[in-house]
Structures are given as structure tokens and as C-alpha cells.
Scaffold this active site. Structure first.
Site, short mmCIF file in Angstrom:
data_model
loop_
_atom_site.label_atom_id
_atom_site.label_comp_id
_atom_site.label_asym_id
_atom_site.label_seq_id
_atom_site.Cartn_x
_atom_site.Cartn_y
_atom_site.Cartn_z
N ASP A 1 119.12 43.59 -1.31
CA ASP A 1 119.53 42.38 -2.02
C ASP A 1 121.00 42.08 -1.71
O ASP A 1 121.88 42.87 -2.04
CB ASP A 1 119.32 42.64 -3.51
CG ASP A 1 119.68 41.45 -4.37
OD1 ASP A 1 120.19 40.46 -3.83
OD2 ASP A 1 119.42 41.53 -5.58
N CYS B 1 110.82 37.84 -2.80
CA CYS B 1 111.96 38.67 -3.19
C CYS B 1 112.16 38.49 -4.69
O CYS B 1 111.24 38.10 -5.41
CB CYS B 1 113.20 38.33 -2.37
SG CYS B 1 113.80 36.63 -2.57
N ASN C 1 114.26 34.39 -4.96
CA ASN C 1 113.83 33.34 -4.01
C ASN C 1 114.97 32.39 -3.64
O ASN C 1 114.77 31.19 -3.41
CB ASN C 1 112.63 32.55 -4.55
CG ASN C 1 111.93 31.66 -3.51
OD1 ASN C 1 111.40 30.61 -3.82
ND2 ASN C 1 111.94 32.06 -2.25
N CYS D 1 117.76 34.05 -1.63
CA CYS D 1 118.45 34.72 -0.51
C CYS D 1 117.48 35.25 0.56
O CYS D 1 117.34 34.67 1.63
CB CYS D 1 119.33 35.87 -1.00
SG CYS D 1 120.64 35.35 -2.14
P1 4NP Z 1 117.06 37.33 -3.59
O1 4NP Z 1 118.53 37.64 -4.18
O2 4NP Z 1 116.10 38.15 -4.42
O3 4NP Z 1 117.16 37.78 -2.19
O4 4NP Z 1 116.86 35.84 -3.75
C1 4NP Z 1 118.85 37.50 -5.53
C2 4NP Z 1 119.25 36.28 -6.03
C3 4NP Z 1 119.60 36.16 -7.35
C4 4NP Z 1 119.54 37.25 -8.18
C5 4NP Z 1 119.13 38.47 -7.69
C6 4NP Z 1 118.78 38.60 -6.36
N1 4NP Z 1 119.91 37.13 -9.53
O5 4NP Z 1 119.97 38.16 -10.22
O6 4NP Z 1 120.19 36.02 -10.00
#
Ligand code: 4NP
Length: 154
Positions: free
Chosen positions: A123, A7, A10, A12
Site C-alpha cells: 500500500d 485493493c 480503490n 492507488c
Molecule cells: P489503495 O491505497 O488500497 O491502493 O487504494 C489506499 C488508499 C486509501 C487508504 C488506504 C489505502 N485509506 O486508508 O484511505
């Protein structure tokens, strides 16, 4: 057989998929035959444990994400993993840009490969708790089909 979920951060979605697949592989008796990992296309959270909200939502369904630590995907991963599964179109585009001309990994969009009604795991980072439940619903369904595929491949 090695599977990598990817993703953006990394923290969620892909750690949730890693935890769910690891759990279902144990239930299916395949834990020794399939290696599971996750990574992010971005490096902001490298070394951190999964988001508290992901951990809490997962724990309520019996998945323990607490030992995981975020890492960034690398070109070398295309030689290590057999299957690399992206959570959304943007992750897939970033992975395609990173993918070497030769490499054993098969790259796909996780939900599209396992025939869900939607093809992206959204997301949840800026959402409320419901976003995390939705992520788990989508991941659990697709992972059941992934385990069936893995049973035929190991
Ligand atoms: P993930 O979610 O891609 O599912 O881990 C996110 C976690 C953090 C961020 C974006 C998406 N961020 O912008 O910090």
C-alpha cells in the site's frame, strides 16, 4: 472474459493495475475481448478519481487513470467477473469473507499468481513518490504475464 482488480481504497493500486492492463490489452489487440475494472474492499473513497500521485506516476509511463472512479467490491462481483485479483493478503482475506459459496470468479493474489519475487503490492498511500514507482514496477511485470494468460483464454 472479465477481470477485476481489488485493493483497499480503490484509489492507488487497483486503479493502476486497471490502467496498465487496459493499455497492454490494447497493445495486444485484446481490448474488445477482455473487460477490466477495479474496486476497493473499503468504501471511503467511492466516487473519487484515483490518487493524484498514482495518476501522475502512471501518466509518466503512458497510462491514463483520470476517467476512473472508485467503487466498493460487492458479492455480486463474484458472479460478474471471471478473475478477481487481490493486491495484498488483507484484501484477499476480505474477499474470501465476502465470496459466495457459488460464483464463477476465480479469486487469487495478483503477484502470487504471476510468480513475482514478492506476493503483495504494498500500500503506497502513506509513502513518498518512490512507493508509487514501486507499485508500477510490480504491476507492469505481473500484467505482462496476465496478458499472456488472457491470450490463451479468450
Ligand atoms: P489503495 O491505497 O488500497 O491502493 O487504494 C489506499 C488508499 C486509501 C487508504 C488506504 C489505502 N485509506 O486508508 O484511505
Amino acid at each position: 472474459m472479465r477481470v477485476l482488480f481489488v485493493c483497499l481504497g480503490n484509489i492507488c493500486r487497483s486503479p493502476t493495475a486497471e490502467g496498465v492492463l487496459r493499455h497492454k490489452l490494447r497493445e495486444a489487440g485484446l481490448a474488445d475481448q477482455v473487460e477490466v475494472a477495479s474496486a476497493g474492499t473499503g468504501d471511503w473513497h467511492v466516487g473519487r478519481a484515483p490518487d493524484k500521485r498514482s495518476q501522475a506516476a502512471a501518466r509518466l509511463r503512458g497510462y491514463d487513470l483520470s476517467a476512473q472512479r472508485a467503487q466498493q467490491v460487492t458479492r455480486a462481483d463474484f458472479a460478474t467477473y471471471d478473475l478477481i485479483l487481490a493486491m495484498d493478503h488483507s484484501n484477499l482475506r476480505n474477499l474470501e469473507a465476502l465470496q459466495p459459496a457459488r460464483g464463477k470468479a476465480e479469486l487469487d493474489l495478483f503477484l502470487r499468481r504471476y510468480q513475482s519475487d514478492v506476493d503483495e503490492v504494498p500500500d503506497p498511500y502513506h509513502d513518498g513518490d518512490q512507493g508509487f514507482e514501486h507499485v508500477l514496477d510490480l504491476i507492469e511485470r505481473a500484467t505482462d504475464l496476465l496478458v499472456i494468460e488472457l491470450k490463451g483464454r479468450v
